[in-house]
Scaffold this motif. Sequence first.
Motif, PDB file in Angstrom:
ATOM      1  N   UNK A  48     -84.330  13.470  16.514  1.00  0.00           N
ATOM      2  CA  UNK A  48     -83.281  12.446  16.528  1.00  0.00           C
ATOM      3  C   UNK A  48     -82.095  12.906  17.364  1.00  0.00           C
ATOM      4  N   UNK A  49     -81.710  14.142  17.183  1.00  0.00           N
ATOM      5  CA  UNK A  49     -80.565  14.693  17.928  1.00  0.00           C
ATOM      6  C   UNK A  49     -80.876  14.793  19.421  1.00  0.00           C
ATOM      7  N   UNK A  50     -82.104  15.198  19.730  1.00  0.00           N
ATOM      8  CA  UNK A  50     -82.517  15.293  21.126  1.00  0.00           C
ATOM      9  C   UNK A  50     -82.532  13.914  21.784  1.00  0.00           C
ATOM     10  N   UNK A  51     -83.052  12.924  21.081  1.00  0.00           N
ATOM     11  CA  UNK A  51     -83.078  11.562  21.619  1.00  0.00           C
ATOM     12  C   UNK A  51     -81.669  11.075  21.924  1.00  0.00           C
ATOM     13  N   UNK A  52     -80.742  11.335  21.017  1.00  0.00           N
ATOM     14  CA  UNK A  52     -79.344  10.936  21.237  1.00  0.00           C
ATOM     15  C   UNK A  52     -78.772  11.642  22.465  1.00  0.00           C
ATOM     16  N   UNK A  53     -79.087  12.924  22.610  1.00  0.00           N
ATOM     17  CA  UNK A  53     -78.614  13.685  23.780  1.00  0.00           C
ATOM     18  C   UNK A  53     -79.116  13.055  25.076  1.00  0.00           C
ATOM     19  N   UNK A  54     -80.386  12.710  25.103  1.00  0.00           N
ATOM     20  CA  UNK A  54     -80.980  12.133  26.322  1.00  0.00           C
ATOM     21  C   UNK A  54     -80.350  10.777  26.635  1.00  0.00           C
TER      22      UNK A  54
END
Length: 345
Positions: free
Chosen positions: A332-338
């Motif tokens: 979830x955090x990675x998706x938000x970063x991208x």
Amino acid sequence: MTAKPFNDTFLKACRKEATDRVPVWYMRQAGRYQPEYRAIRAKHSFFEMNYIPEVCAEVTRLPVEQLGVDAAILFADIMTPLKPMGVDVNIESGIGPVIANPIQTLADVQRLHDLDPETHVPYILESVKILRQQLSVPLIGFAGAPFTLASYMIEGGPSKHYHKTKAFMYTEPQTWQALMDKLADMTITYLKAQIRAGAQAVQVFDSWVGALNAEDYRTYITPVMQRIFSALRETDVPMIYFGVGAGHLLKEWNRLPVDVLGLDWRTTITEARELGVTKALQGNLDPTLLLAPWEKLESKAHEILEEGTRQPGFIFNLGHGVFPDAKVETLQRLTHLIHSYKREQ
């Protein structure tokens, strides 16, 4: 309740069109790292989840809702269409596909049935139809590529070196070609049926073709992949081709009539572009980094984003599938970063 507007960012990137953010999805984004998936899996075998369209749709849809990714990929296995063709295959926990009747002779190939998707895998097509009604992001259909399927069918299961497969290819060229033709026919038929049912893109997984050198790929594999992608081209849906440890084959892949090439983590996006790759690219975070400290994961993701966005046509993904011990919160955090990334001018 008002339906969400359709998010076509992924499809635009496949076609190298401008997008307002980098699209992302993750290979094996439905899987054992999700508590909800584990609860469903406790009630059903892997293939049973395929056979019940409502369950298949739920498992496919879950990571889209949970992670906020820009595409869904149909929950199935590359082995799914082989069972009705006469391949005695089971997915064994901790091992993978295990085949009780491996291919050894031309007669074995000739005994394989032709695939009739509407008759043999209607549950897959029904799952696609359900998902098209439920999703607000594109649905990716998929199939295994002939070499990768053949490697399981000849070895009898997973292999580290593919000695039997390559020896078969060298010593039984007539039977090898017959097997490639049979599997190419199945792949074309299967993917066209998924597209008719509603899949808006397709990915062909050639996971283990990196075991071949470029000359052998050109001789034994290029013709069959050329035929598959040429046949699918008439559907006008984006096509993705992916393999592991196959950076040395990128020049061959770039000549195929495919839209997107998936990279694993061994070849950087910059290296692919320096080789002359002109296709849209998908990748290529090492999935192991999902287990690393956030600062390390963030740094590598940012590096990939910087490289990927230098040219139009980039989709963020992993270099292979999500591990079972990854955390939902990390993805979830990675998706938000991208999605938050803005390229520095």
